[in-house]
Scaffold this motif. Structure first.
Motif, PDB file in Angstrom:
ATOM      1  N   SER A 180       0.813  -1.214   0.000  1.00 37.85           N
ATOM      2  CA  SER A 180       0.000   0.000   0.000  1.00 37.85           C
ATOM      3  C   SER A 180       0.849   1.268   0.000  1.00 37.85           C
ATOM      4  CB  SER A 180      -0.929   0.009   1.219  1.00 37.85           C
ATOM      5  OG  SER A 180      -0.194   0.094   2.422  1.00 37.85           O
ATOM      6  N   LEU A 181       2.081   1.184   0.514  1.00 36.86           N
ATOM      7  CA  LEU A 181       2.924   2.377   0.590  1.00 36.86           C
ATOM      8  C   LEU A 181       3.830   2.540  -0.624  1.00 36.86           C
ATOM      9  CD1 LEU A 181       3.940   2.276   4.368  1.00 36.86           C
ATOM     10  CD2 LEU A 181       2.243   3.746   3.273  1.00 36.86           C
ATOM     11  N   SER A 182       4.047   1.479  -1.368  1.00 38.35           N
ATOM     12  CA  SER A 182       4.896   1.563  -2.556  1.00 38.35           C
ATOM     13  C   SER A 182       4.079   2.006  -3.765  1.00 38.35           C
ATOM     14  CB  SER A 182       5.539   0.205  -2.850  1.00 38.35           C
ATOM     15  OG  SER A 182       6.416  -0.186  -1.828  1.00 38.35           O
ATOM     16  N   THR A 183       4.705   2.795  -4.609  1.00 41.19           N
ATOM     17  CA  THR A 183       4.064   3.218  -5.856  1.00 41.19           C
ATOM     18  C   THR A 183       4.683   2.547  -7.072  1.00 41.19           C
ATOM     19  OG1 THR A 183       5.535   5.137  -6.022  1.00 41.19           O
ATOM     20  CG2 THR A 183       3.425   5.458  -4.892  1.00 41.19           C
ATOM     21  N   CYS A 184       5.806   1.838  -6.863  1.00 44.73           N
ATOM     22  CA  CYS A 184       6.437   1.100  -7.956  1.00 44.73           C
ATOM     23  C   CYS A 184       7.349   0.038  -7.349  1.00 44.73           C
ATOM     24  CB  CYS A 184       7.240   2.034  -8.879  1.00 44.73           C
ATOM     25  SG  CYS A 184       8.718   2.775  -8.109  1.00 44.73           S
ATOM     26  N   THR A 185       7.808  -0.859  -8.204  1.00 48.92           N
ATOM     27  CA  THR A 185       8.778  -1.873  -7.803  1.00 48.92           C
ATOM     28  C   THR A 185       9.836  -1.998  -8.887  1.00 48.92           C
ATOM     29  OG1 THR A 185       9.110  -4.221  -7.263  1.00 48.92           O
ATOM     30  CG2 THR A 185       7.310  -3.702  -8.785  1.00 48.92           C
ATOM     31  N   SER A 186      11.042  -2.329  -8.491  1.00 48.24           N
ATOM     32  CA  SER A 186      12.116  -2.533  -9.472  1.00 48.24           C
ATOM     33  C   SER A 186      12.143  -3.967  -9.975  1.00 48.24           C
ATOM     34  CB  SER A 186      13.472  -2.156  -8.861  1.00 48.24           C
ATOM     35  OG  SER A 186      13.859  -3.079  -7.856  1.00 48.24           O
ATOM     36  N   CYS A 187      11.167  -4.779  -9.560  1.00 41.49           N
ATOM     37  CA  CYS A 187      11.089  -6.177  -9.989  1.00 41.49           C
ATOM     38  C   CYS A 187      10.190  -6.343 -11.208  1.00 41.49           C
ATOM     39  CB  CYS A 187      10.593  -7.052  -8.846  1.00 41.49           C
ATOM     40  SG  CYS A 187      11.767  -7.160  -7.467  1.00 41.49           S
ATOM     41  N   GLN A 188      10.398  -7.413 -11.935  1.00 36.66           N
ATOM     42  CA  GLN A 188       9.648  -7.652 -13.172  1.00 36.66           C
ATOM     43  C   GLN A 188       8.160  -7.791 -12.920  1.00 36.66           C
ATOM     44  OE1 GLN A 188      10.801 -11.261 -15.178  1.00 36.66           O
ATOM     45  NE2 GLN A 188       9.202 -11.081 -16.721  1.00 36.66           N
ATOM     46  N   PHE A 189       7.783  -8.514 -11.866  1.00 36.81           N
ATOM     47  CA  PHE A 189       6.364  -8.683 -11.552  1.00 36.81           C
ATOM     48  C   PHE A 189       5.891  -7.495 -10.723  1.00 36.81           C
ATOM     49  CE2 PHE A 189       7.510 -13.339 -11.906  1.00 36.81           C
ATOM     50  CZ  PHE A 189       6.897 -13.510 -13.138  1.00 36.81           C
ATOM     51  N   THR A 190       4.897  -6.799 -11.228  1.00 39.25           N
ATOM     52  CA  THR A 190       4.474  -5.552 -10.584  1.00 39.25           C
ATOM     53  C   THR A 190       3.736  -5.779  -9.277  1.00 39.25           C
ATOM     54  OG1 THR A 190       2.407  -5.536 -11.871  1.00 39.25           O
ATOM     55  CG2 THR A 190       4.315  -4.370 -12.802  1.00 39.25           C
ATOM     56  N   GLU A 191       3.347  -7.009  -8.981  1.00 35.82           N
ATOM     57  CA  GLU A 191       2.694  -7.299  -7.703  1.00 35.82           C
ATOM     58  C   GLU A 191       3.685  -7.502  -6.566  1.00 35.82           C
ATOM     59  OE1 GLU A 191      -0.040  -9.118 -10.919  1.00 35.82           O
ATOM     60  OE2 GLU A 191       2.117  -8.903 -10.544  1.00 35.82           O
ATOM     61  N   ASP A 192       4.967  -7.585  -6.889  1.00 37.54           N
ATOM     62  CA  ASP A 192       5.971  -7.862  -5.856  1.00 37.54           C
ATOM     63  C   ASP A 192       6.611  -6.568  -5.356  1.00 37.54           C
ATOM     64  OD1 ASP A 192       7.755  -8.970  -4.111  1.00 37.54           O
ATOM     65  OD2 ASP A 192       9.120  -9.733  -5.642  1.00 37.54           O
ATOM     66  N   PHE A 193       6.133  -6.090  -4.208  1.00 40.03           N
ATOM     67  CA  PHE A 193       6.693  -4.911  -3.557  1.00 40.03           C
ATOM     68  C   PHE A 193       7.588  -5.305  -2.382  1.00 40.03           C
ATOM     69  CE2 PHE A 193       2.676  -3.500  -5.480  1.00 40.03           C
ATOM     70  CZ  PHE A 193       3.141  -2.469  -6.276  1.00 40.03           C
ATOM     71  N   SER A 194       7.996  -6.585  -2.337  1.00 40.57           N
ATOM     72  CA  SER A 194       8.934  -7.036  -1.314  1.00 40.57           C
ATOM     73  C   SER A 194      10.244  -6.283  -1.457  1.00 40.57           C
ATOM     74  CB  SER A 194       9.207  -8.537  -1.458  1.00 40.57           C
ATOM     75  OG  SER A 194       8.019  -9.294  -1.450  1.00 40.57           O
ATOM     76  N   ASN A 195      11.049  -6.323  -0.399  1.00 41.62           N
ATOM     77  CA  ASN A 195      12.412  -5.804  -0.479  1.00 41.62           C
ATOM     78  C   ASN A 195      13.398  -6.920  -0.158  1.00 41.62           C
ATOM     79  OD1 ASN A 195      11.088  -2.839   0.711  1.00 41.62           O
ATOM     80  ND2 ASN A 195      12.302  -2.875  -1.159  1.00 41.62           N
TER      81      ASN A 195
END
Length: 336
Positions: A68-83
């Protein structure tokens, strides 16, 4: 942080069987570590980080919902906001100065700035069937593998699946070593971080970020080793592959005069036994569960992908304001 009951751990999460493999671009390289040094700016040593852009100095699980706090991810799958993050590799020249080793994208992911390749699997990497049952991670789950204080082979025995591959080309995966390779590597050095795959079914985290998880009681995840009774829930195997492009540093005339290998982690470790990696789960809703339920091998048609150019755009601000480019007299934050 705990789940209410073991019933919740087993009953609300369907068993899964699949393998995901995807690339993640660099989110940032900074002295930040919200798991081990929450709120500390800067942290003790430099890390390379991938994933969602809500990454920050402090990420308390009760107050920091990554999706909910992320607006983007550097990973290929856009559902993965893990770090995900690891230490950074440096070359130490014969004159005692240091230079950061660049990271190299794997085949098919060319153009990715820095970053890693991430795997989630239910069986050994080469097993295309992926038949075994595993339980997806729960929101708020976090863990750490490895120990930054390890300095010899005996210390590192508790983390038997943190390894290095001295690569000859992009396809190299074997042999693996526990410490840094002792000879120049024609294709670079791959650092392999395999996280524990057995969970106690209750705690989403513990004070040392390790006691709630375990490696199999016997054997390994790849060999189908059973989980201990204290950690009965079988998790997906997370594997991080980082290719450090050491090719520019293969001239042994630049290595220490005694011929010892010249690479050092950003923590100051010259042996390689302190290899470690951190994970904060942040998949959106039940997207990981659905992907793992899809019985797929590498491909995941139920997930949305983004281009490498979009991955590269996802970054976080420089919070430390520290220069670590070029040749350095010492490692950032570390006195040698």
């Amino acid at each position: 942080m705990k789940l209410n009951t073991l019933t919740a751990a087993f009953g609300l999460v369907a068993p899964t069987s699949a393998l995901l493999r995807f690339g993640c671009a660099k989110l940032t390289v900074q002295r930040l570590d919200p798991l081990v040094n929450p709120g500390q700016l800067p942290s003790t040593h430099l890390h390379q980080i991938i994933g969602g852009n809500s990454f920050n100095v402090s990420m308390e699980p009760d107050k920091h919902d990554l999706p909910s706090l992320s607006t983007c991810t550097s990973c290929q799958f856009t559902e993965d906001f893990s770090n995900y993050w690891t230490a950074v590799l440096f070359f130490r020249a014969r004159n005692g100065t240091y230079k950061r080793v660049p990271q190299m994208a794997q085949a098919g992911m060319e153009g990715t700035q820095g970053g890693m390749v991430v795997y989630y699997m239910s069986d050994a990497l080469f097993d295309t069937a992926q038949k075994s049952k595993v339980t997806a991670f729960k929101p708020g789950f976090r863990m750490l593998v490895g120990d930054v204080t390890n300095g010899n082979r005996d210390d590192a025995r508790d983390f038997r699946q943190l390894t290095y591959t001295c690569m000859t080309d992009q396809s190299s995966r074997f042999p693996e070593s526990i410490g840094f390779p002792k000879t120049p590597c024609k294709g670079g050095i791959m650092a392999n971080h395999r996280f524990p795959t057995c969970w106690d079914g209750v705690n989403l985290d513990t004070p040392n970020h390790q006691d709630h998880v375990s490696y199999p009681e016997v054997g390994t995840f790849e060999s189908g080793g059973r989980c201990p009774s204290t950690h009965p829930v079988r998790l997906p195997q997370i594997l991080l592959e980082t290719v450090w492009d050491t090719r520019a540093f293969n001239n042994k005339a630049d290595w220490p005069e005694d011929g010892s290998q010249p690479f050092v982690w950003s923590s100051g470790d010259k042996t390689g036994f302190s290899s470690h990696a951190d994970y904060l789960f942040g998949w959106k809703a039940d997207s990981l569960q659905k992907a793992m339920d899809g019985h797929t091998y590498v491909s995941a048609p139920m997930l949305k992908t983004q281009s490498i150019s979009e991955q590269n755009k996802c970054t976080v601000p420089d919070m430390v304001k520290e220069n670590f480019d070029g040749w350095l007299p010492q490692l950032p934050g570390v006195s040698m």
